[in-house]
Motif scaffolding. Sequence first.
Motif, PDB file in Angstrom:
ATOM      1  N   ALA A  72       0.837  -1.194   0.000  1.00 52.59           N
ATOM      2  CA  ALA A  72       0.000   0.000   0.000  1.00 52.59           C
ATOM      3  C   ALA A  72       0.873   1.245   0.000  1.00 52.59           C
ATOM      4  CB  ALA A  72      -0.917   0.002   1.221  1.00 52.59           C
ATOM      5  N   THR A  73       0.341   2.341  -0.498  1.00 56.08           N
ATOM      6  CA  THR A  73       1.118   3.577  -0.472  1.00 56.08           C
ATOM      7  C   THR A  73       1.276   4.051   0.972  1.00 56.08           C
ATOM      8  OG1 THR A  73      -0.800   5.036  -0.671  1.00 56.08           O
ATOM      9  CG2 THR A  73       0.207   4.233  -2.717  1.00 56.08           C
ATOM     10  N   ALA A  74       2.369   4.725   1.227  1.00 59.74           N
ATOM     11  CA  ALA A  74       2.606   5.260   2.574  1.00 59.74           C
ATOM     12  C   ALA A  74       1.496   6.239   2.959  1.00 59.74           C
ATOM     13  CB  ALA A  74       3.970   5.947   2.632  1.00 59.74           C
ATOM     14  N   TYR A  75       1.022   6.993   2.007  1.00 59.54           N
ATOM     15  CA  TYR A  75      -0.064   7.946   2.269  1.00 59.54           C
ATOM     16  C   TYR A  75      -1.323   7.214   2.719  1.00 59.54           C
ATOM     17  CZ  TYR A  75      -3.535  11.612   1.506  1.00 59.54           C
ATOM     18  OH  TYR A  75      -4.557  12.512   1.665  1.00 59.54           O
ATOM     19  N   ASN A  76      -1.642   6.091   2.069  1.00 60.58           N
ATOM     20  CA  ASN A  76      -2.823   5.320   2.450  1.00 60.58           C
ATOM     21  C   ASN A  76      -2.678   4.733   3.847  1.00 60.58           C
ATOM     22  OD1 ASN A  76      -4.157   2.143   1.970  1.00 60.58           O
ATOM     23  ND2 ASN A  76      -5.459   3.958   1.831  1.00 60.58           N
ATOM     24  N   ARG A  77      -1.477   4.239   4.181  1.00 61.75           N
ATOM     25  CA  ARG A  77      -1.267   3.727   5.535  1.00 61.75           C
ATOM     26  C   ARG A  77      -1.467   4.840   6.563  1.00 61.75           C
ATOM     27  NH1 ARG A  77       3.114   0.720   3.184  1.00 61.75           N
ATOM     28  NH2 ARG A  77       4.628   2.208   4.013  1.00 61.75           N
ATOM     29  N   GLY A  78      -1.009   6.031   6.230  1.00 63.57           N
ATOM     30  CA  GLY A  78      -1.199   7.161   7.131  1.00 63.57           C
ATOM     31  C   GLY A  78      -2.672   7.483   7.335  1.00 63.57           C
ATOM     32  N   GLN A  79      -3.462   7.410   6.275  1.00 65.92           N
ATOM     33  CA  GLN A  79      -4.893   7.660   6.400  1.00 65.92           C
ATOM     34  C   GLN A  79      -5.543   6.642   7.338  1.00 65.92           C
ATOM     35  OE1 GLN A  79      -5.857   7.545   2.114  1.00 65.92           O
ATOM     36  NE2 GLN A  79      -6.678   9.625   2.346  1.00 65.92           N
ATOM     37  N   ILE A  80      -5.130   5.396   7.223  1.00 69.20           N
ATOM     38  CA  ILE A  80      -5.722   4.346   8.048  1.00 69.20           C
ATOM     39  C   ILE A  80      -5.321   4.519   9.509  1.00 69.20           C
ATOM     40  CG2 ILE A  80      -5.692   1.858   8.492  1.00 69.20           C
ATOM     41  CD1 ILE A  80      -5.559   1.468   5.433  1.00 69.20           C
ATOM     42  N   LEU A  81      -4.063   4.863   9.750  1.00 71.03           N
ATOM     43  CA  LEU A  81      -3.649   5.107  11.137  1.00 71.03           C
ATOM     44  C   LEU A  81      -4.386   6.297  11.731  1.00 71.03           C
ATOM     45  CD1 LEU A  81      -1.367   3.042  10.514  1.00 71.03           C
ATOM     46  CD2 LEU A  81       0.115   4.462  11.948  1.00 71.03           C
ATOM     47  N   TYR A  82      -4.611   7.315  10.929  1.00 73.82           N
ATOM     48  CA  TYR A  82      -5.361   8.460  11.436  1.00 73.82           C
ATOM     49  C   TYR A  82      -6.800   8.057  11.756  1.00 73.82           C
ATOM     50  CZ  TYR A  82      -7.055  13.209  12.038  1.00 73.82           C
ATOM     51  OH  TYR A  82      -7.598  14.347  12.580  1.00 73.82           O
ATOM     52  N   ARG A  83      -7.363   7.161  10.952  1.00 72.77           N
ATOM     53  CA  ARG A  83      -8.715   6.674  11.222  1.00 72.77           C
ATOM     54  C   ARG A  83      -8.763   5.927  12.554  1.00 72.77           C
ATOM     55  NH1 ARG A  83     -14.014   7.409  11.209  1.00 72.77           N
ATOM     56  NH2 ARG A  83     -15.197   5.493  10.894  1.00 72.77           N
ATOM     57  N   VAL A  84      -7.701   5.197  12.885  1.00 71.02           N
ATOM     58  CA  VAL A  84      -7.636   4.536  14.197  1.00 71.02           C
ATOM     59  C   VAL A  84      -7.738   5.573  15.309  1.00 71.02           C
ATOM     60  CG1 VAL A  84      -6.183   3.181  15.752  1.00 71.02           C
ATOM     61  CG2 VAL A  84      -6.301   2.572  13.337  1.00 71.02           C
ATOM     62  N   ALA A  85      -7.010   6.663  15.162  1.00 70.80           N
ATOM     63  CA  ALA A  85      -7.063   7.730  16.166  1.00 70.80           C
ATOM     64  C   ALA A  85      -8.470   8.305  16.285  1.00 70.80           C
ATOM     65  CB  ALA A  85      -6.064   8.832  15.812  1.00 70.80           C
ATOM     66  N   GLU A  86      -9.145   8.467  15.162  1.00 68.98           N
ATOM     67  CA  GLU A  86     -10.518   8.962  15.186  1.00 68.98           C
ATOM     68  C   GLU A  86     -11.426   8.028  15.983  1.00 68.98           C
ATOM     69  OE1 GLU A  86     -11.742   9.293  11.153  1.00 68.98           O
ATOM     70  OE2 GLU A  86     -10.875  11.279  10.871  1.00 68.98           O
ATOM     71  N   MET A  87     -11.279   6.729  15.746  1.00 68.11           N
ATOM     72  CA  MET A  87     -12.116   5.746  16.437  1.00 68.11           C
ATOM     73  C   MET A  87     -11.803   5.717  17.928  1.00 68.11           C
ATOM     74  SD  MET A  87     -13.996   4.512  14.023  1.00 68.11           S
ATOM     75  CE  MET A  87     -14.677   3.009  14.726  1.00 68.11           C
ATOM     76  N   LEU A  88     -10.538   5.844  18.275  1.00 65.44           N
ATOM     77  CA  LEU A  88     -10.161   5.885  19.689  1.00 65.44           C
ATOM     78  C   LEU A  88     -10.752   7.108  20.381  1.00 65.44           C
ATOM     79  CD1 LEU A  88      -6.395   4.817  19.535  1.00 65.44           C
ATOM     80  CD2 LEU A  88      -8.286   3.508  20.507  1.00 65.44           C
ATOM     81  N   GLU A  89     -10.750   8.229  19.676  1.00 62.65           N
ATOM     82  CA  GLU A  89     -11.332   9.446  20.248  1.00 62.65           C
ATOM     83  C   GLU A  89     -12.798   9.232  20.607  1.00 62.65           C
ATOM     84  OE1 GLU A  89     -10.900  13.257  21.662  1.00 62.65           O
ATOM     85  OE2 GLU A  89      -9.310  12.325  20.478  1.00 62.65           O
ATOM     86  N   GLY A  90     -13.517   8.488  19.762  1.00 61.89           N
ATOM     87  CA  GLY A  90     -14.924   8.230  20.017  1.00 61.89           C
ATOM     88  C   GLY A  90     -15.174   7.271  21.167  1.00 61.89           C
TER      89      GLY A  90
END
Length: 296
Positions: free
Chosen positions: A68-86
Motif C-alpha cells: 500500500a502507499t505510505a499515504y494510504n497507511r497514514g490515512q488508516i492510522l489516522y482513522r484509528v485515532a478517530e475511532m479511539l477518540e470516540g
Amino acid sequence: MSTVDRLSVLKTYKLFVGGKFPRSESGRVYEVTDSKGNWLANAPLSSRKDARDAVVAARKAFGAWSGATAYNRGQILYRVAEMLEGRRDQFTAEVADAEGLSKAKAAAQVDAAIDRWVWYAGWTDKVAQIVGGANPVAGPFFNVSSPEPTGVVAVLAPQESSFLGLVSVIAPVIATGNTAVVIASERAPLPALSLGEVLATSDLPGGVVNLLSGRTAELAVPLAAHQDVNAVDLAGADAELARELEIGAADNLKRVFRPRSVDFSAEPGTDRLTAFLETKTVWHPTGSLGAGGSSY
C-alpha cells in the motif's frame, strides 16, 4: 423490573486474529484483576496454536499492507485515532482499572495514546526521507537507497503501560508497512483486547495487527523461534526472558529490538519507526550505458 433486580451484561473479551475475534483454541481463560485485586474480567489464555495462527494471518496480510502507499497507511492510522477518540471514556475506565490510576491521570494516558497514533500517521510518508536517499558513486551510475518493511514482527507489549506503551510499540511497526503479532500485557490485557475492536472498524486490513492475551513467556518463546517471524520487539520481556528470546531469534537472524527503560509519555523519536526496516539499494546506469538497472 427495578434496576436493583437487573443483572449487568458483562463484556466477553476475545482475541483479535486475522480481523476476527476468536476465543483461544484451547478454551482457556484467566482472571484479570485491578490494582486492588478486584475481579475485572476473564481474558483468553492464548495457546501456541493461537500464536501460530496469528503468524499465518500476519504473513497473509503482509503483501497488501507493505504494498500500500505510505499515504494510504497514514490515512488508516489516522482513522484509528478517530475511532479511539470516540471511545475515549471506555479506554479511560479500562486504563484506570488496569494501572490503578485516577480518572484524570488515566484520561491523560488515553489522550497521549491517541496523539501518538496521529504522530505516527504523519510519519508514514516521511520516514523514507530520513533513512533513504541518493548515494555518491564513482562511475557512470546513480545509486538510490530506500527503506522497505522487514516483514512479520512479534511484539511483546510493555507490562506496566497497558495502553500508551501498547500504542507506542504497535503504531511504528505498522506505520512502516510491517504486520504485527502482539502479546498484550499479561497483568493488564483488557485495553489491548478492546483496541482490537477499534482496529476491526477502522479500515485496517485483517491480519495487519493480531492481538493475543495470556502468559507472555508461553507465547513469546515459540514466536521468537518461528521461522516465519522476521523481527521481535522485546519491550515487555524481563532480562532473563529477553536473553532466551534473543537465542531463539538468532536461528533465522531475526531483527531484535532489545528491552530498555522508556518513558512512554515523552516524545518517542524515530528509534522504533526505523527499527524494522530494510534498505534496498538500486544502481542505475547513466549516459550511454542503457536504461537497465540492478538492485541488491
